[in-house]
Design a protein around this motif. Sequence first.
Motif: not given
Length: 215
Positions: A46, A91, A123, A148, A150, A186-188
């Motif tokens: 990320g 991400c 987040d 999430s 972003h 797209q997440w961590h």
Amino acid sequence: MKKVFAYADAHKQSNYAEALQSFGMEPVFSADLKAARGCHGLLLCGGGDIEPYRYGQENKGSKNFDPERDEAEFHLVKQFMDAGLPILGICRGLQVLNTVLGGSLVQHLPTARAHAWEEETGDKRHLVQALPGSFLLKLYGERFPVNSAHHQGADKIPPALSLAAQAEDGVPEALQCPEKGIYAVQWHPERMMLSRRRADAVDGTLVFRFFAGLL
């Protein structure tokens, strides 16, 4: 031990290091691209936004640029793809893959408040829907909660990639190209496992276990 390269400062990537090491992978964090030689996989971590000119747009909400990192990671994606070695994007990493392969980004999501990290709340959390054929179906099922952090997202998805999951508002949450060993979320997940395990989201270890199985 299989080595995984990431263009990053090792002192700032303890989350990723622990995640890789927990499945017997050796992280190689460096700004020296020569250190990628001999590595068995690529991790795209990320970070800040990609310069919009790289996907043919003017700046309309992008920030926190790092042109050297953009150049390095674009080069690394092509290098590892040409070598047939697996790539995991997280991400920003998803956005890098989407851009390198010919896609574009939404520079600031209309629903950014539901996705973006904030100092007061950290987040965010939301549900994700895995699509048919997604690598995530076997890991988490059809619907599951994730963290999430972003404010941008994939827009045009290139033919080389397919949509693997999306949020309830339609924002792409995972991409894949199984033929080339390319997967991205797209997440961590590195912030959803081990000592950072969250009670309100799925276990991120499954993503790293899956990646380890590709090496």
